[in-house]
Design an enzyme around this catalytic site. Structure first.
Site, PDB file in Angstrom:
ATOM      1  N   ASP A 144       0.844  -1.180   0.000  1.00  0.00           N
ATOM      2  CA  ASP A 144       0.000   0.000   0.000  1.00  0.00           C
ATOM      3  C   ASP A 144       0.887   1.240   0.000  1.00  0.00           C
ATOM      4  OD1 ASP A 144      -1.625   2.207   1.015  1.00  0.00           O
ATOM      5  OD2 ASP A 144      -3.122   0.694   1.539  1.00  0.00           O
ATOM      6  N   GLY A 193      -0.999  -7.883  -3.050  1.00  0.00           N
ATOM      7  CA  GLY A 193      -2.160  -8.664  -2.676  1.00  0.00           C
ATOM      8  C   GLY A 193      -3.178  -8.724  -3.798  1.00  0.00           C
ATOM      9  N   TYR A 212       3.968   2.434 -19.193  1.00  0.00           N
ATOM     10  CA  TYR A 212       3.358   1.138 -19.444  1.00  0.00           C
ATOM     11  C   TYR A 212       2.355   1.283 -20.575  1.00  0.00           C
ATOM     12  CZ  TYR A 212       2.880  -3.649 -18.132  1.00  0.00           C
ATOM     13  OH  TYR A 212       2.955  -5.016 -18.145  1.00  0.00           O
ATOM     14  N   TYR A 250      -1.885   3.304  -6.986  1.00  0.00           N
ATOM     15  CA  TYR A 250      -0.713   4.095  -6.607  1.00  0.00           C
ATOM     16  C   TYR A 250      -1.207   5.284  -5.778  1.00  0.00           C
ATOM     17  CZ  TYR A 250       1.656   1.403 -10.290  1.00  0.00           C
ATOM     18  OH  TYR A 250       2.165   0.393 -11.065  1.00  0.00           O
TER      19      TYR A 250
END
Length: 430
Positions: free
Chosen positions: A9, A74, A302, A374
């Protein structure tokens, strides 16, 4: 209440608070059940992406899941923020490939897709599930991949024409065959043993097929990249995850499921989306701004396009779809600092914020888009009114999606029990 699945996180919102709090840690809920025949998987909320990839690889080499590159992420947090990865251009986001979920609401009811209803099912796949309740497990659609994929890395500096090559990348790759994905990593470095700096750009490609098919396509559309057979490796899909995850391609795949083998990192990051190619003059300004830092920075671009062009911005809460050329991820590394409040850390973070201002005229606007996974508290935390919350909420989700998320929140958690500094607010008048 804080809910932690992987704990990956960016602002620590799943495991910290500035008041006394309870943390629900899903670390022991990580079973994964793969059904090769039906091409599905049930994954509990505490599993990591690396564990999912490893488990799939033990069953088949011709199915995978379109999730991210970092094995320590996760599954639950990844999917609840939308989630992009190496199969994005062919199969969309991770959230686009969620078929069902087991979900506990604020009243303790355990719901599935049918009993929760399509609005809540929509919201938890990109709207930040921890604003609404607790995802106990996800049912995923596995997607077909070839037995061997092709990897390559091309490294170029400014002196080798990096500016021209990156400039062309912006035009070619988002419109290229959707079997190719490319991550572009950009750093500043010293030239040899001198005190003069240059920019190094790594083009890291993964192609869903063999080199014999890929090379003619690249030679026709992007010969400047100079991808040769010698730098191509044909590997299992799970091996590509090793490489993109920072491991050796020859490492045992079990390392993906070894939580203790994953290095801990410390950084501050920000995100953007580019919808119009940055001109060469803009790229030069970006390089010059990078030279002002102490080489702790990293940029990653990306590539989007492909399948992402086929989705509406409102298909899930994740809105960064048609028209996006690539995502920009930018960070300063603080791994060599004891905390984020040292003089050096504060200087690097200040540089990142000023770099963010430099990029403003080259990235998306109205809103300037940001990626929920993010998360960045610099965008704002106020939620006393829609006007206040929209400052950060519309950057993550755009207006239509953000308003719908608030409506869903106000129905399923009207008392705002599930909250953190950037959780979906509950307004009864939306």
């Amino acid at each position: 209440m804080r809910i932690r699945s992987g704990g990956h996180d960016y602002e620590g919102l799943s495991y910290t608070a500035d008041v006394p709090f309870v943390m629900l840690d899903l670390v022991n809920m990580r079973s994964i059940d793969i059904n090769v025949e039906n091409q599905t998987a049930w994954v509990q909320g505490g599993a990591l992406l690396g564990e999912l990839y490893y488990t799939i690889s033990q069953k088949t080499d011709t199915l995978y899941f379109p999730a991210g590159m970092c094995p320590s992420v996760g599954v639950s947090g990844f999917l609840s923020g939308g989630g992009y990865g190496n199969l994005l251009r062919k199969y969309g986001t991770g959230a686009d490939n969620v078929l069902d979920a087991r979900f506990m609401d604020v009243n303790g009811n355990i719901l599935d897709r049918e009993s929760m209803g399509e609005d809540l099912f929509w919201a938890i796949r990109g709207g930040g599930a921890s604003s609404f309740g607790i995802v106990l497990a996800w049912k995923l659609r596995l997607v077909p991949v070839p037995e061997r994929v092709t990897l390559f890395i091309v490294s170029v500096t400014l002196e080798q024409g990096a500016t021209d090559i990156f400039h062309k990348y912006q035009y070619v790759l988002p419109n290229f065959d959707r079997d190719l994905q490319m991550r572009v990593q950009i750093n500043s470095e010293y030239i040899g043993n001198t005190t003069n700096k240059t920019i190094r750009i790594l083009f890291h490609g993964i192609y869903q097929g063999n080199a014999d098919t890929l090379l003619p396509l690249l030679n026709q559309s992007f010969p400047e990249l100079n991808v040769t057979r010698e730098i191509c490796q044909e590997v299992r899909m799970v091996q590509s995850t090793l490489q993109f995850g920072g491991f050796s391609i020859s490492a045992h795949v079990e390392v993906l499921a070894n939580r203790s083998a994953i290095p801990k990192t410390n950084f501050k990051s920000k995100s953007d989306y580019v919808r119009t190619p940055i001109p060469k003059s803009g790229l030069i300004k970006i390089w010059e701004k990078m030279f002002e830092n102490d080489m702790s920075e990293m940029l990653q671009m990306y590539t989007f396009g492909g399948k992402m062009e086929e989705y509406s911005d409102t298909a899930t809460p994740y809105p960064h779809r048609a028209g996006v050329l690539y995502q920009v991820y930018k960070l300063v590394n603080l791994i060599d600092q004891p905390s984020d409040t040292t003089t050096i850390s504060l200087k690097r973070i200040a540089w990142l914020r000023s770099f963010d201002e430099t990029l403003e005229s080259y990235v998306s606007s109205n809103p300037r888009e940001a990626y929920l996974n993010y998360n960045d508290l610099d965008l704002g935390v106020g939620s006393g009114s829609y006007e206040e919350a929209s400052v950060w909420g519309e950057r993550y989700w755009k207006r239509e999606n953000f308003k719908k998320l608030i409506r869903v929140k106000s129905i399923v958690d009207p008392g705002n029990f599930f909250r953190h500094p950037q959780s979906i607010p509950s307004f009864s008048d939306m």
